[in-house]
Each structure stands twice: as C-alpha cells, then as structure tokens.
Design a protein around this motif. Structure first.
Motif, PDB file in Angstrom:
ATOM      1  N   VAL A  38      85.236 -90.194 104.293  1.00 20.54           N
ATOM      2  CA  VAL A  38      83.886 -90.626 103.898  1.00 20.54           C
ATOM      3  C   VAL A  38      83.191 -89.531 103.084  1.00 20.54           C
ATOM      4  N   ILE A  39      83.315 -88.279 103.547  1.00 23.33           N
ATOM      5  CA  ILE A  39      82.704 -87.155 102.831  1.00 23.33           C
ATOM      6  C   ILE A  39      83.324 -87.013 101.437  1.00 23.33           C
ATOM      7  N   ALA A  40      84.647 -87.181 101.361  1.00 22.96           N
ATOM      8  CA  ALA A  40      85.345 -87.087 100.071  1.00 22.96           C
ATOM      9  C   ALA A  40      84.867 -88.170  99.114  1.00 22.96           C
ATOM     10  N   LEU A  41      84.719 -89.404  99.611  1.00 20.70           N
ATOM     11  CA  LEU A  41      84.254 -90.509  98.767  1.00 20.70           C
ATOM     12  C   LEU A  41      82.835 -90.257  98.267  1.00 20.70           C
ATOM     13  N   VAL A  42      81.951 -89.905  99.185  1.00 22.69           N
ATOM     14  CA  VAL A  42      80.547 -89.677  98.817  1.00 22.69           C
ATOM     15  C   VAL A  42      80.414 -88.483  97.874  1.00 22.69           C
ATOM     16  N   GLY A  43      81.098 -87.377  98.209  1.00 24.52           N
ATOM     17  CA  GLY A  43      80.997 -86.153  97.414  1.00 24.52           C
ATOM     18  C   GLY A  43      81.509 -86.324  95.999  1.00 24.52           C
ATOM     19  N   ASN A  44      82.689 -86.903  95.854  1.00 26.86           N
ATOM     20  CA  ASN A  44      83.277 -87.043  94.520  1.00 26.86           C
ATOM     21  C   ASN A  44      82.555 -88.086  93.678  1.00 26.86           C
ATOM     22  N   CYS A  45      82.096 -89.168  94.308  1.00 27.10           N
ATOM     23  CA  CYS A  45      81.305 -90.161  93.565  1.00 27.10           C
ATOM     24  C   CYS A  45      79.974 -89.556  93.111  1.00 27.10           C
ATOM     25  N   THR A  46      79.404 -88.694  93.941  1.00 27.98           N
ATOM     26  CA  THR A  46      78.151 -88.021  93.579  1.00 27.98           C
ATOM     27  C   THR A  46      78.345 -87.128  92.360  1.00 27.98           C
ATOM     28  N   ILE A  47      79.459 -86.377  92.347  1.00 27.45           N
ATOM     29  CA  ILE A  47      79.765 -85.516  91.195  1.00 27.45           C
ATOM     30  C   ILE A  47      79.878 -86.349  89.928  1.00 27.45           C
ATOM     31  N   LEU A  48      80.574 -87.475  89.993  1.00 26.68           N
ATOM     32  CA  LEU A  48      80.771 -88.333  88.820  1.00 26.68           C
ATOM     33  C   LEU A  48      79.444 -88.882  88.308  1.00 26.68           C
ATOM     34  N   VAL A  49      78.597 -89.333  89.228  1.00 30.63           N
ATOM     35  CA  VAL A  49      77.303 -89.906  88.836  1.00 30.63           C
ATOM     36  C   VAL A  49      76.389 -88.834  88.248  1.00 30.63           C
TER      37      VAL A  49
END
Length: 311
Positions: A38-49
C-alpha cells in the motif's frame, strides 16, 4: 532431482509454497507485506502526480525518477497480490504460463531498475561536473535513446532467453516451488535434466548488474573529485543532491546481492531466511524509493505538504 518422464514434459501448474517452515505464520506475515504494498502504491503514484503537476520538476532527473516509480509499481504489483493470495487465501497454484510471465517481469524489471540507477548516476555526474552544459548534453533525443536502449531494451533482451531455456527443460513429478514468487532458479531446480546452461546464463545476466555498479562507482568517483574542489558551502549542496540516489542504490543492491549469494552459495542458510532476503529486494525499493526522494527533495516535499494542507 525428480524422476524424468520419457518424453518432454512441462507441468500445467506450479505450486508456490510461500515461506517454507513459517506456514503457520503466513496470515500474520501478510500484514506487513500488505502494508508495504500500500505504501509503495501511494508513494510511487504520488511521485508521478507531483512531477506531472509541478512545472519546476520538468527536468531529466525527475523524468528518470518517474521511470523508477513506474518500474517499482510494476515490480511490486507483479509479486505482492500473488503473495497475499498465498498467505491469506491459501491459493498456492499458479499456471505454468503465468509463472513464466511473472518470472519474466521480475527479472526484466529488476534489470530496468538497475538501468535507471545507472542513468541517474550519469545525470548527477553531468549536473555536478558540467552544470553549464547540462541541458545541451541531456537533450530530449538523448534521453529518449537512453531510456529505450539502456533501461528498456537491454534487460528485455537479456531476460527473454530465460523463457526459452526453461521451456526446453524436461520437468519431473514435483511442481512445488519453495518460494513466494516464480524466479528463474526456483523453476529450473525442478527440472530432471542437466540445468548447467540455465545456471551459466543466469550468472551471465547477473554480471551485468555488477557492471552497472562499476559504472555507477566510476561516475561517483568523478563526482567526488569535482565536489572536493568546490567551496565548502557548495560542496555540501552537491553532496545533498546525490544522497537520495546513493540511498536508493544501497537499498536496491544490498538485499539483491545477499539474495543472489545465499541462493547459490549459502546452502547452510535456513530456507525461510533466504526467502525473506529474496522478498526484501522486491519489496523494499518500491516502498522506500518514493519516501527517500519525497523527504530529501525540497520541491516534491513542499508540493506534497501543500496538497495535503489544501485537503
């Protein structure tokens, strides 16, 4: 070695054990694994956005960071859902083709991550050693070629033969893989014929990660030489721009090489220890990379804090 069939035989399914010896703890082990995902999904999507929205981040360094985030998303998503189905739902079976696909994704995207880290080290070298020529050197056409050949095509070319090398093997009665996911050596060990070619090719492919590390070391030796000639204040700023990348390299390389060495030479190490190490280099980088860059990069940190403050 399993008893061989007289004709060429490929199993229709494999069974992934999970973590051997810790089956009773699977439901509890799944909790931190799920949290990491969950942290990986949220963190990496945040970087992309954030990089897409923030105009000040439209530079090569952050484009490479976005590619790293995409690689981490694919790498974690190719393994974690199946792990959780093993731990929580007791679904151990995986189709032979799906197993090969998972193996292909894991090894090719691990190679892509190594390629991204290599390219990012070159980016830091140009930014610090040739700052006035940064934009003229890292032009969009050059970035496109580097991404295509170093990050994407190179690992795909090296990993593709794994599929054909496995399909030529003759498998025995056992289809049980003592692992949480499908990887090359875990599959070929079930074969009941000589696997020398597979082992040798696996070592050959792994050696390219070593070459990436050597090239990264060369880049940083030149960076260090250039930084030490700068004034004290500028020196600290230069070091701080490289610290995130160095942390990411250590997080990726350390568990990967421990896993590689224990897999081939650590025959006295307990199986559950090896499986944990093998999971670390799949799980830790996708979770920690966005955290490191989010904390260490001022623009990303400020944008994230501003977004959450507005919410």
């Amino acid at each position: 070695m399993s008893t061989c069939n007289s004709s060429h035989f490929l199993p229709s399914t494999f069974a992934l054990v999970g973590i051997p010896g810790l089956e009773e703890l699977h439901c509890w082990i799944a909790i931190p694994f799920c949290s990491v995902y969950v942290i990986a999904l949220v963190g990496n999507c945040t970087i992309l956005v954030v990089v897409k929205v923030e105009q000040s981040l439209h530079f090569p360094m952050y484009y490479f960071l976005c590619i790293l985030s995409l690689v981490d998303l694919v790498l974690s998503s190719s393994t974690l859902p199946k792990m959780l189905s093993i731990f929580w739902l007791n679904i151990h079976e995986i189709d032979f083709s799906a197993c090969l696909l998972q193996m292909y994704i894991i090894h090719s995207f691990t190679g892509m991550e190594s390629g991204v880290l290599l390219v990012m080290s070159f980016d830091r070298y140009v930014a610090i050693c040739n700052p006035l020529r940064y934009e003229s050197i890292l032009t969009p056409p050059l970035i496109a070629k580097v991404v295509a050949f170093v990050i994407v095509i190179r690992p795909l070319c090296f990993v593709t033969p794994f599929v054909f090398l496995i399909r030529r093997l003759n498998f025995g009665v056992s289809n049980i893989i003592s692992h949480t996911y499908c990887e090359h050596m875990g599959i070929v060990k079930l074969a009941c014929v000589d696997i020398g070619v597979n082992v040798a090719y696996g070592l050959f492919v792994a050696s390219f990660m070593v070459w990436d590390l050597i090239l990264i070391s060369v880049s940083y030796s030149k960076i260090l030489k250039a930084v030490l000639r700068l004034p004290k204040e500028a020196r600290w700023k230069a070091f701080s721009t490289c610290s995130s990348h160095l942390c990411v390299i250590l997080i990726f390389v350390t568990p990967a090489f421990f896993s590689f060495l224990t897999h081939r030479f650590g025959h006295g190490i307990a199986p559950h220890v090896h499986i944990f190490l093998a999971n670390l280099y799949i799980l830790l980088p996708p979770m920690l990379n966005p955290i490191i860059y989010g904390v260490r990069t001022k623009q990303i940190r400020e944008r994230v804090l501003k977004t959450y403050h507005c919410m």
